[in-house]
Design an enzyme around this catalytic site. Structure first.
Site, mmCIF file in Angstrom:
data_model
loop_
_atom_site.group_PDB
_atom_site.id
_atom_site.type_symbol
_atom_site.label_atom_id
_atom_site.label_comp_id
_atom_site.label_asym_id
_atom_site.label_seq_id
_atom_site.Cartn_x
_atom_site.Cartn_y
_atom_site.Cartn_z
ATOM 1 N N ASP A 32 -19.820 -16.577 17.257
ATOM 2 C CA ASP A 32 -21.107 -15.986 16.887
ATOM 3 C C ASP A 32 -21.490 -16.302 15.438
ATOM 4 O OD1 ASP A 32 -21.246 -14.742 19.417
ATOM 5 O OD2 ASP A 32 -20.099 -13.022 18.702
ATOM 6 N N GLU A 203 -29.554 -12.693 24.858
ATOM 7 C CA GLU A 203 -28.956 -11.974 23.727
ATOM 8 C C GLU A 203 -29.078 -12.856 22.499
ATOM 9 O OE1 GLU A 203 -24.876 -11.596 24.967
ATOM 10 O OE2 GLU A 203 -24.654 -13.734 25.267
HETATM 11 O O1 FUB Z 1 -19.383 -12.257 20.935
HETATM 12 C C1 FUB Z 1 -19.745 -11.308 21.896
HETATM 13 C C2 FUB Z 1 -21.089 -11.629 22.446
HETATM 14 O O2 FUB Z 1 -21.066 -12.888 23.072
HETATM 15 C C3 FUB Z 1 -22.161 -11.785 21.402
HETATM 16 O O3 FUB Z 1 -22.578 -10.595 20.860
HETATM 17 C C4 FUB Z 1 -23.156 -12.534 22.191
HETATM 18 O O4 FUB Z 1 -24.205 -13.064 21.462
HETATM 19 C C5 FUB Z 1 -22.273 -13.558 22.839
HETATM 20 O O5 FUB Z 1 -22.009 -14.632 21.980
#
Ligand code: FUB
Length: 440
Positions: A32, A203
């Site tokens: 991330d 996301e």
């Molecule tokens: O790293 C956990 C989750 O996976 C992140 O918050 C999302 O964006 C995805 O990368």
């Protein structure tokens, strides 16, 4: 006391420099990646994937703390240590392992680190903020999470006029709001920002402004796993018009991709992640970088993920040929040097004569080296021709029969200066494994 411990931890990590190429952090998982430029240096705020100590078999994400890394050339990365731990968040679950994708911005003399975490009371995710006078911490978390924000993956845009905006995702929806001047609370009601976008927002929003245009970039699922897509608009909270894909799905099926875009020394870069060090488990991911090109109308050219990454590699350092820029499409493969220690890295195997591997942007400097050293494993011996592209070789390396990794040295038969690509071609032998090449 906690502050002092964090400062101490940061100091301990100062010497742990990592190498360049992709992935960029080569001694731990760093997912991330949010890259920010502060004071002319680049800082990387990343999640820290681990194998869950409370449930090693858990098929999910486990993150207990955050590290920050810094670089001034995108080649050498220094781990500045842990900047926040789950047990230090007053409102967080101390064993939640839910410290997912973060962000950090500078405003009014302070650095604000935004992070998701599992609350000690209730379910789901909340977003918190921790404050520091330095980009490397120590960061002091606020007493509670930001009211009105439930979800993950905070991203902050400080607009040109100084107004800060917070974006976050939850249940496949994207919300945004103004932040209060002190950055610790919302200053407007949360609003959906993804209303205009085609189905598939997931996301990880990353919003930035360039040349008066606002970019909303985000993981987007059309078919099974995440691509990185983008939309453009005229104001921070949209509406945004969908423009297309920045990066296609990972070829190996790694489900997530999380990213940020940043301009550094006149060039734009895409930071993203992939499960390079964990091919069997896609929840242990590693940050990568590749260049981004904008068209004159502001649209973004699709980015092809590379192993080579970015930056110029000094010829006198180890050139990891397994992080190649180009390779013969048949008769080559890469594998871990030691499957029980993935962070030891990879080798590239050249299966038969005439196959090759090439690594771009190697800086030989203004004085030519006189020799090449190659770390190889060649059970049946062999011969390598090392040169630039398809041109004549500048060194031939005779490889003895060696069943253990061996460093073999050979003299250059011509001067080599400046920035060149280095191609190693097998001219005799089979199944020759190369770890690295170095010039001296
Ligand atoms: O790293 C956990 C989750 O996976 C992140 O918050 C999302 O964006 C995805 O990368």
């Amino acid at each position: 006391m906690k502050r002092a411990l964090l400062a101490c931890a940061a100091a301990l990590y100062l010497c742990a420099a990592a190498q360049g190429q992709n992935p960029i952090i080569r001694d731990q998982y760093a997912a991330d990646p949010t890259a920010r430029v502060f004071g002319g240096k680049i800082y990387l705020y990343a999640s820290h994937d681990i194998i869950s100590p409370v449930d090693p078999g858990r098929r999910w994400f486990a993150m207990a703390d955050y590290h920050v890394f810094t670089s001034d050339d995108l080649i050498g990365w220094t781990d500045l240590g842990v900047i926040l731990r789950q047990e230090d968040v007053p409102w967080g679950k101390p064993d939640g392992y839910a410290m997912w994708a973060p962000d950090c911005v500078f405003r009014n003399g302070r650095y604000y680190f935004f992070f998701p975490d599992a609350p000690s009371e209730g379910t789901g995710f909340r977003v918190g903020v921790a404050v520091s006078l330095s980009p490397s911490g120590p960061f002091t978390p606020e007493a509670g999470p930001i009211e009105g924000v439930e979800g993950i993956d905070p991203c902050v845009l400080v607009d040109r006029d100084g107004t800060p905006y917070l974006y976050w995702s939850g249940n496949g929806e994207l919300r945004g709001a103004k932040l209060r001047d002190d950055m610790t609370a919302l200053d407007s009601a949360p609003a959906r920002v993804d209303g205009n976008l085609p189905e598939g927002f997931k996301e990880g929003p990353f919003v930035f402004e360039k040349d008066g245009r606002y970019y909303l970039t985000y993981p987007w699922v059309q078919d099974k796993t995440e691509t990185l897509a983008y939309a453009m608009g005229d104001s921070p909270l949209g509406p945004f018009e969908f423009k297309g894909i920045i990066m296609d799905r990972h070829a190996d099926g790694c489900w997530t991709n999380h990213h940020s875009l940043v301009e550094y020394k006149g060039q734009w870069y895409l930071f993203y992640h992939h499960n390079d060090y964990s091919p069997q488990f896609d929840k242990n991911r590693s940050a990568r970088i590749d260049k981004v090109i904008f068209n004159a109308d502001g649209t973004i050219q699709p980015v092809t993920p590379t192993l080579r990454g970015v930056g110029v590699t000094p010829a006198r350092e180890k050139i990891q040929m397994d992080r190649y820029s180009a390779v013969c499409p048949v008769g080559t493969w890469i594998d871990f040097l030691d499957p029980s220690d993935v962070f030891a890295g990879w080798y590239v195997c050249l299966a038969r004569p005439s196959v090759w591997v090439e690594y771009g942007d190697v800086d030989f400097g203004s004085e030519s080296p006189s020799a090449a050293v190659v770390r190889v494993l060649a059970a049946g011996g062999g011969r390598l021709a090392i040169g630039e592209g398809e041109g004549a070789s500048f060194v031939e390396v005779d490889l003895p029969q060696c069943s253990d990794w061996t460093e073999v040295r050979a003299s250059l038969h011509q001067d080599v200066r400046g920035v060149r690509s280095v191609r190693a071609k097998l001219t005799e032998g089979s199944d020759v494994r190369i770890d690295w090449i170095r010039f001296e």
